[in-house]
Design a protein around this motif. Structure first.
Motif, PDB file in Angstrom:
ATOM      1  N   ASP A 161       0.826  -1.210   0.000  1.00 42.09           N
ATOM      2  CA  ASP A 161       0.000   0.000   0.000  1.00 42.09           C
ATOM      3  C   ASP A 161       0.860   1.260   0.000  1.00 42.09           C
ATOM      4  N   ILE A 212       1.238   4.223  -2.973  1.00 38.45           N
ATOM      5  CA  ILE A 212       1.078   5.668  -2.748  1.00 38.45           C
ATOM      6  C   ILE A 212       2.251   6.436  -3.365  1.00 38.45           C
ATOM      7  N   GLU A 264      -5.185   0.343  -8.531  1.00 43.27           N
ATOM      8  CA  GLU A 264      -5.056   1.710  -8.027  1.00 43.27           C
ATOM      9  C   GLU A 264      -5.283   2.685  -9.185  1.00 43.27           C
ATOM     10  N   GLU A 297      -4.984   5.913  -9.366  1.00 37.49           N
ATOM     11  CA  GLU A 297      -3.948   6.930  -9.535  1.00 37.49           C
ATOM     12  C   GLU A 297      -2.783   6.394 -10.358  1.00 37.49           C
TER      13      GLU A 297
END
Length: 527
Positions: free
Chosen positions: A170, A174, A416, A418
């Motif tokens: 995770d 990010i 994800e 992004e």
């Protein structure tokens, strides 16, 4: 309950009789027992004053003759807290007439040493059965306690490692879009804003490095192992240190002329040695001598048993020795714990030595440390010696201007959003066409419909339901020649290990940069 008053008292039992008055033990045999047993045996009166003691107890107090102990109490030899606890136990044994069996006690000795003892205390009775004192037997179990603490520490580190592996994916997810997008943002902004973008990029990279260090300490680290000559490794570190460390630190390079080779990842061994050198620098704020080198050693069965994680065999050990402040004994067994640091806030993460331990362990080696407060510190890193003829692995460098695509279609699969968005923008800017999918199921449907157009699939490994490994396996059945690049935020994920067996064109570890992404695509499409 009054504390005992240490006065000279008559000894109620003789060496030639047992407490019940019988003569079952001959005097010389009883004396032989007290003089030669490694256990601490003692008899006390009702006021907890010593009336007979073994030589082991006398020597533990740093004395020479039992007469120096007789008539005194624990209050004369131990810290008040320990003496008070022992006195209460003995009074309870005499009050109840019941033995106290197998109590572990921590003792602070007169010379400052701390020991652990396993103690049994029994009521001492006269021939009529009346309790006239206590008899105690204490066995030193300090080494056993150290082993138990080492086991508990290993279990704690393993638990932290499991937690670290769980959150790494995770955290890296990010960091990935930040590191991918900052170069594009910098290109669009005026020069006066470039410094701000660089600061964001640097912060993201630092976060990524910390995650990698935690994972390295926790589970070890994968890398390309090649045959390495230790003296070249230490030589490179010495050059770096001489150029960057303060002038008052004198650097000495010592290497045995014929040091055995080791099979290791050069970058990781560099990191180990550099971390140790940085610690040595910080331990010598006013200057000193730093010695770096390597030697051969062959450990036999006996020697290996005395070193945690060691096995018999041939090793090369690298050593980093300083003349600095040293390490206090009470913290020496904690220095490899993650986030433990003696440095000021903001001057250390506490991950340096834990990273060293993780890397060395992943190379099937071990680390020893020798230190004295004010007398400097020596770290020795043992790696198994090798006589193999493996060749160094690597790829030829590719010029950055050749990374652009020629209209190839790339299917980007990641849960994800992004990462999908940033990756799509980068690829389109660099001459590729892009399709995106949020999971393996969607990707499979897209590929089945447009497989003739898709040149390569870039897929995340850790996705819910239908992960990257399952997707790769299915795509290989549909098209055995499909090109695949896998990406993951956790190098220790078992699914990533399974995926490697399916022979993808490349594996990208998150967070990766724009250059790494484009280079991997360029090389994969050439295969």
């Amino acid at each position: 309950m009054e504390r005992p008053d240490a006065k000279s008292i008559p000894i109620p039992i003789s060496s030639g009789s047992t407490p019940d008055g019988s003569s079952g033990v001959q005097p010389h045999l009883f004396d032989f027992l007290l003089d030669n047993t490694p256990d601490r045996i003692y008899f006390k009166d009702t006021a907890s004053r010593f009336i007979r003691v073994s030589r082991a107890l006398v020597e533990m107090f740093g004395l020479k003759d039992p007469s120096e102990v007789v008539g005194k109490t624990d209050f004369d030899f131990f810290a008040p807290q320990h003496a008070e606890a022992a006195f209460k136990d003995e009074q309870e044994v005499m009050r109840t007439g019941q033995a106290l069996i197998g109590k572990e006690e921590k003792e602070m000795l007169p010379d400052g040493r701390v020991t652990w003892v396993f103690t049994t205390k029994m009521p001492l009775r006269d021939p009529e059965g009346r309790v006239i004192g206590t008899c105690g037997i204490s066995r030193d179990v300090t080494e056993r306690k150290k082993l138990e603490e080492q086991l508990l520490r290993s279990q704690r580190l393993e638990s932290i490692g499991t937690l670290a592996s769980g959150v790494a994916h995770d955290l890296n997810n990010i960091m990935t879009p930040i590191l991918l997008s900052t170069p594009m943002i910098r290109e669009e902004l005026a020069p006066e804003f470039h410094g701000l973008v660089f600061a964001i990029e640097k912060a993201a990279q630092r976060g990524s490095d910390i995650v990698k260090q935690v994972l390295t300490f926790a589970k070890g680290a994968e890398g390309v192992h090649t045959m390495l000559q230790p003296k070249y490794l230490t030589g490179e570190i010495v050059e770096i240190v001489r150029q960057t460390f303060p002038k008052p630190i004198r650097v000495i390079h010592h290497d045995h002329k014929e040091v055995w080779q080791v099979s290791a990842d050069a970058t990781q061994v560099h990191q180990v040695l550099l971390n140790l050198c940085l610690n040595a620098r910080d331990a010598m704020p006013n200057g000193g001598t730093l010695t770096i080198g390597s030697e051969n050693v062959e450990l036999d069965e006996h020697y290996a048993t005395m070193m945690p994680d060691a096995k018999p065999g041939r090793y090369v050990f690298f050593y980093v020795q300083d003349t600095g402040t040293g390490i206090r004994p009470e913290i020496c067994n904690r220095i490899f714990d993650p986030f433990f640091t003696t440095k000021e806030t903001g001057k250390g993460t506490g991950l340096g030595l834990s990273t060293v331990r993780g890397i060395v362990k992943s190379h099937l080696g071990f680390v020893n440390v020798y230190s004295e407060p004010g007398g400097g510190t020596t770290f020795k890193v043992y790696l198994p010696a090798s006589t193999g003829l493996d060749q160094a692995l690597g790829s030829h460098p590719v010029e950055e201007n050749s990374f652009r695509g020629n209209g190839e279609m790339i299917l980007v699969v990641d849960d994800e959003s992004e990462i999908r968005s940033v990756t799509e923008a980068i690829l389109k800017r660099n001459g590729y066409q892009v399709l995106t999918a949020a999971d393996g199921t969607e990707a499979l449907a897209i590929y089945a419909e447009r497989k003739a157009e898709i040149a390569l699939v870039l897929t995340d490994v850790m996705m819910p339901h239908f992960d990257g490994t399952a997707l790769t396996r299915t795509l290989k059945k549909i098209n055995p020649s499909v090109r695949i690049i896998a990406s993951s935020g956790n190098a220790q994920d078992t699914r990533l290990a399974e995926l490697r067996l399916l022979n993808p064109q490349a594996v990208l570890m998150k967070p990766y940069s724009k250059e790494q992404l484009l280079k991997s695509l360029h090389e994969a499409l050439k295969k």
